[in-house]
Design a protein around this motif. Structure first.
Motif, mmCIF file in Angstrom:
data_model
loop_
_atom_site.group_PDB
_atom_site.id
_atom_site.type_symbol
_atom_site.label_atom_id
_atom_site.label_comp_id
_atom_site.label_asym_id
_atom_site.label_seq_id
_atom_site.Cartn_x
_atom_site.Cartn_y
_atom_site.Cartn_z
ATOM 1 N N ASP A 17 -33.684 -12.556 -9.876
ATOM 2 C CA ASP A 17 -32.947 -11.381 -10.339
ATOM 3 C C ASP A 17 -31.752 -11.114 -9.437
ATOM 4 O O ASP A 17 -31.725 -11.533 -8.270
ATOM 5 N N ALA A 18 -30.769 -10.395 -9.983
ATOM 6 C CA ALA A 18 -29.597 -10.017 -9.187
ATOM 7 C C ALA A 18 -29.101 -8.648 -9.638
ATOM 8 O O ALA A 18 -29.303 -8.251 -10.795
ATOM 9 N N VAL A 19 -28.464 -7.966 -8.717
ATOM 10 C CA VAL A 19 -27.838 -6.671 -9.019
ATOM 11 C C VAL A 19 -26.398 -6.708 -8.521
ATOM 12 O O VAL A 19 -26.137 -7.111 -7.376
ATOM 13 N N ILE A 20 -25.484 -6.306 -9.364
ATOM 14 C CA ILE A 20 -24.072 -6.226 -9.000
ATOM 15 C C ILE A 20 -23.669 -4.761 -9.100
ATOM 16 O O ILE A 20 -23.927 -4.105 -10.113
ATOM 17 N N ASN A 21 -23.064 -4.273 -8.054
ATOM 18 C CA ASN A 21 -22.688 -2.869 -7.993
ATOM 19 C C ASN A 21 -21.181 -2.665 -8.139
ATOM 20 O O ASN A 21 -20.384 -3.530 -7.761
ATOM 21 N N SER A 71 -21.787 2.191 -11.028
ATOM 22 C CA SER A 71 -22.506 1.485 -12.074
ATOM 23 C C SER A 71 -23.137 0.248 -11.462
ATOM 24 O O SER A 71 -22.610 -0.317 -10.496
ATOM 25 N N SER A 72 -24.257 -0.151 -12.003
ATOM 26 C CA SER A 72 -24.913 -1.366 -11.540
ATOM 27 C C SER A 72 -25.260 -2.251 -12.728
ATOM 28 O O SER A 72 -25.663 -1.744 -13.786
ATOM 29 N N LEU A 73 -25.071 -3.537 -12.553
ATOM 30 C CA LEU A 73 -25.405 -4.525 -13.576
ATOM 31 C C LEU A 73 -26.624 -5.293 -13.093
ATOM 32 O O LEU A 73 -26.636 -5.789 -11.959
ATOM 33 N N TYR A 74 -27.649 -5.337 -13.920
ATOM 34 C CA TYR A 74 -28.903 -5.995 -13.552
ATOM 35 C C TYR A 74 -29.076 -7.274 -14.376
ATOM 36 O O TYR A 74 -29.030 -7.230 -15.605
ATOM 37 N N LEU A 75 -29.274 -8.372 -13.664
ATOM 38 C CA LEU A 75 -29.549 -9.641 -14.341
ATOM 39 C C LEU A 75 -30.964 -10.064 -13.965
ATOM 40 O O LEU A 75 -31.245 -10.308 -12.792
ATOM 41 N N THR A 76 -31.838 -10.097 -14.935
ATOM 42 C CA THR A 76 -33.225 -10.438 -14.652
ATOM 43 C C THR A 76 -33.541 -11.830 -15.175
ATOM 44 O O THR A 76 -32.992 -12.264 -16.190
ATOM 45 N N ALA A 77 -34.418 -12.498 -14.445
ATOM 46 C CA ALA A 77 -34.831 -13.852 -14.815
ATOM 47 C C ALA A 77 -33.615 -14.699 -15.161
ATOM 48 O O ALA A 77 -33.503 -15.227 -16.275
ATOM 49 N N SER A 78 -32.721 -14.805 -14.196
ATOM 50 C CA SER A 78 -31.410 -15.421 -14.448
ATOM 51 C C SER A 78 -31.519 -16.836 -15.014
ATOM 52 O O SER A 78 -32.434 -17.599 -14.697
ATOM 53 N N GLN A 79 -30.550 -17.131 -15.866
ATOM 54 C CA GLN A 79 -30.462 -18.453 -16.484
ATOM 55 C C GLN A 79 -29.194 -19.131 -15.996
ATOM 56 O O GLN A 79 -28.272 -18.472 -15.517
#
Lengths: 113, 115
Positions: A17-21, A71-79
């Protein structure tokens, strides 16, 4: 008035997972998220309006905290297909005639096998 | 449905010359935006046209100008070119959404090189 994105770059393994702020020094009307793959045009992901809403798009979601102007962007189980540069665009009140959209410098995301 | 198109793909100019970049929006889109993408600086907003009028401009000098034609296509002009103007110039279009900025569809860009 350019929003500040963090981190500047991140490397993930597939499935992580990743989070971009994205943060702004000005009051925001909305936040826009785009992804740009190398050598391609940016592609729209989502718009979040003030009101603290969250949105989801497949395994990519985002939140917008109007009070914190973030704002935060959440990427889960990245591909692997998630690799690219992510830009947030913040829409602030410009004048009585309209709004302005300013993009951050981007966050480079690399997903490895 | 055809996407946003830009021409030319590449443009090479020398310092002091003028450059003209063109953009055709998606059919039905009345708003056109121009951005400069220089290495390491992200997307820098240049200009926003809607219904033939300039709605907003970014923090760029007056030698960056443009216009929007009755068919909603747009032109970006850069006068007295400087070396630091070398960048990818992206055009985007969107449906009119009042005073708000909607989902933008980007073109492939014009790579401007100033020698």
């Amino acid at each position: 008035q350019q929003p500040v994105q963090s981190p500047q770059a991140v490397i993930l393994r597939e499935g992580e997972d990743a989070v971009i702020n994205c943060s702004s020094s000005k009051a925001l009307y909305s936040v826009h998220w785009y992804r740009q793959k190398h050598g391609e045009a940016p592609i729209f992901l989502m718009i979040l309006l003030k009101g603290g809403e969250q949105k989801g798009h497949d395994k990519i979601s985002a939140s917008f905290n109007e009070k914190k102007q973030q704002s935060s962007l959440y990427l889960t189980a990245s591909q692997l297909s998630y690799s690219g540069t992510y830009f947030c665009g913040t829409e602030t009140t410009y004048s009585n005639s309209g709004y302005a959209l300013n993009f951050g410098k981007g966050t480079s995301l690399l997903v490895t096998p | 449905e055809a996407g946003v198109t830009q021409s030319p793909t590449h443009l090479i100019k020398t310092r002091g010359q003028q450059a003209t970049l063109r953009c055709s929006p998606i059919s039905g889109h009345t708003s056109v935006y121009w951005y400069q993408q220089a290495l390491g600086l992200g997307l820098q907003f240049l200009l926003w046209y809607d219904e033939g009028e300039e709605r907003n401009r970014g923090n760029f000098p007056p030698r960056f100008s443009g216009r929007q034609f009755p068919n909603y296509s747009s032109e970006l002009n850069v006068n007295a070119l400087e070396l630091e103007d070398s960048a990818l110039y992206l055009c985007a279009s969107s449906l009119r959404t009042g005073n708000k900025i909607g989902e933008q569809f980007f073109g492939p860009g014009t790579r401007l090189t100033v020698l």
